[in-house]
Design a protein around this motif. Sequence first.
Motif, short mmCIF file in Angstrom:
data_model
loop_
_atom_site.label_atom_id
_atom_site.label_comp_id
_atom_site.label_asym_id
_atom_site.label_seq_id
_atom_site.Cartn_x
_atom_site.Cartn_y
_atom_site.Cartn_z
N VAL A 192 0.74 -1.23 -0.01
CA VAL A 192 -0.07 0.03 -0.01
C VAL A 192 0.79 1.22 -0.01
O VAL A 192 0.49 2.24 -0.69
N MET A 193 1.85 1.30 0.79
CA MET A 193 3.06 2.42 0.91
C MET A 193 3.68 2.64 -0.64
O MET A 193 3.92 3.70 -0.90
N LYS A 194 3.92 1.48 -1.38
CA LYS A 194 4.45 1.57 -2.67
C LYS A 194 3.40 2.45 -3.51
O LYS A 194 3.94 3.03 -4.46
N LYS A 195 2.11 2.08 -3.29
CA LYS A 195 0.96 2.71 -4.38
C LYS A 195 1.02 4.23 -3.89
O LYS A 195 0.76 5.29 -4.77
N PHE A 196 1.38 4.61 -2.53
CA PHE A 196 1.12 6.05 -2.24
C PHE A 196 2.40 6.67 -2.75
O PHE A 196 2.19 8.00 -3.32
N SER A 197 3.65 6.25 -2.76
CA SER A 197 4.87 6.62 -3.41
C SER A 197 5.80 5.63 -3.88
O SER A 197 6.47 4.82 -2.99
N PRO A 198 5.65 5.66 -5.22
CA PRO A 198 6.76 4.43 -5.59
C PRO A 198 8.33 4.50 -5.28
O PRO A 198 8.98 3.66 -5.52
N THR A 199 8.61 5.75 -4.88
CA THR A 199 9.84 6.18 -4.66
C THR A 199 10.22 5.59 -3.06
O THR A 199 11.56 6.06 -2.72
N LEU A 200 9.25 5.15 -2.44
CA LEU A 200 9.50 5.05 -1.11
C LEU A 200 10.43 3.99 -0.99
O LEU A 200 10.14 2.81 -1.52
N GLU A 201 11.29 4.12 -0.28
CA GLU A 201 12.44 2.85 0.17
C GLU A 201 12.51 2.62 1.68
O GLU A 201 12.62 3.45 2.46
N ARG A 202 12.85 1.13 1.82
CA ARG A 202 13.17 0.70 2.95
C ARG A 202 14.57 0.94 3.56
O ARG A 202 15.44 0.83 2.79
N ASP A 203 14.43 1.44 4.98
CA ASP A 203 15.90 1.59 5.48
C ASP A 203 16.75 0.23 5.67
O ASP A 203 16.04 -0.79 5.97
N LEU A 204 17.91 0.32 5.41
CA LEU A 204 18.67 -0.91 5.46
C LEU A 204 19.16 -1.33 6.90
O LEU A 204 19.31 -2.66 7.12
N ARG A 205 18.85 -0.63 7.84
CA ARG A 205 19.42 -1.00 9.35
C ARG A 205 18.04 -1.51 9.99
O ARG A 205 18.06 -2.25 10.81
N ASP A 206 16.84 -0.79 9.73
CA ASP A 206 15.64 -0.99 10.20
C ASP A 206 14.59 -1.04 9.43
O ASP A 206 14.18 -0.17 8.68
N PRO A 207 14.04 -2.06 9.40
CA PRO A 207 13.00 -2.46 8.14
C PRO A 207 11.85 -1.97 8.68
O PRO A 207 10.93 -1.88 7.63
N CYS A 208 11.60 -1.09 9.65
CA CYS A 208 10.18 -0.51 9.96
C CYS A 208 10.53 0.84 9.57
O CYS A 208 9.51 1.82 9.79
N LEU A 209 11.68 1.46 9.12
CA LEU A 209 11.81 2.95 8.87
C LEU A 209 11.74 2.80 7.22
O LEU A 209 12.46 2.09 6.53
N PHE A 210 11.37 4.02 6.59
CA PHE A 210 11.15 4.13 5.18
C PHE A 210 11.51 5.57 4.87
O PHE A 210 10.95 6.45 5.73
N HIS A 211 12.03 5.79 3.83
CA HIS A 211 12.40 7.00 3.30
C HIS A 211 12.02 7.34 2.00
O HIS A 211 11.88 6.22 1.16
N ASP A 212 11.77 8.63 1.66
CA ASP A 212 11.34 8.94 0.21
C ASP A 212 12.21 10.42 0.12
O ASP A 212 11.46 11.37 0.55
N ARG A 213 12.97 10.37 -0.48
CA ARG A 213 13.88 11.67 -0.89
C ARG A 213 13.26 12.34 -1.89
O ARG A 213 13.58 13.68 -1.77
N ARG A 214 12.26 12.05 -2.69
CA ARG A 214 11.48 12.78 -3.64
C ARG A 214 10.74 13.87 -2.83
O ARG A 214 10.62 15.00 -3.19
N LEU A 215 9.93 13.18 -1.70
CA LEU A 215 8.91 13.96 -0.85
C LEU A 215 9.56 14.45 0.35
O LEU A 215 8.78 14.95 0.85
N ASP A 216 10.71 13.95 0.57
CA ASP A 216 11.37 14.28 1.71
C ASP A 216 10.39 13.71 3.00
O ASP A 216 10.06 14.55 4.03
#
Length: 295
Positions: free
Chosen positions: A244-268
């Motif tokens: 669902v989060m990928k549908k909200f923002s396809p550029t959302l990426e999961r953090d490599l250290r904590d799988p519960c943290l997501f970053h989106d550099r395009r949207l900050d």
Amino acid sequence: HNAPRTPPRQGSATPSAGPAVTPPAAWDRWDNRPGTPPAMFDVAHDPRGSPKRSIGESMGDENVSHDEARTQDRGVDAIGLDVADWALKDDLVLRHENRMIEIKKLIEMGVFVPVLKAKRDFAAPLFNHTWVDKPEKSRIARCDYNDGLEQDGTFSPTPSCTTVRVLESKALLSNYGILRADICCAFPHAKEKEKVYMRPAKEWCEEFVDEDGTSGYDYVWLLVMSLYGRRTAGANWREHFEMVMKKFSPTLERDLRDPCLFHDRRLDLDLVHHVDDLAMTGPDEVLEEAIAFFA
């Protein structure tokens, strides 16, 4: 001072000083010797806290739940019930209403499909159910079992305290707000990957009648969506949430250290999720877009 002394117990000496009071006659039923009080934790009758049959024995009945096994032949205020049951012991009407609301919600979400017992796949597992009752709501859960073997698809991570502090630190440094949200009925949104059945709730069986006049007691539930209590429910929900989060923002990426943290550099945008609880920070217009998307 004129009260008669209590006959001494066998093998014990008579008290040397002080008057004694004759104990109630009701004590005599606990011992053949008159005047012998019962032990504090002596149980000579069926205690209210012990069911007439064990939960394991109730598993043989298609329509007996854990809750019924614990409360059979006892009052609702029996010792041994869950704290939630104790809180609702004086309001059975409220508990029934909460359970019917929960069942109606599951029907609207398409969580299960009624299947006749005679037509179910006997190779698929059949689970029992239990109710978790609270004054504000009731929730039905599936009674999954742990056979001691490792099972794939059960891993569901949770964020660390450091991750939460990093999210809050970024919000302070960037002068961003923090949006916190709680997803209602999270697990039933995720699809069940295996064919599993569950014994239906008694409240549903009493209300359901099919076109042929068959009662709900002749049915079992084929679970289409995940339900609380299932070992794989947490992992199924995590995969569904990421989709669902990928549908909200396809550029959302999961953090490599904590799988519960997501970053989106395009949207900050930064997002942390703990099962069904969310916390995200970013520009105001992005947070408003997220609210509109999840709503």
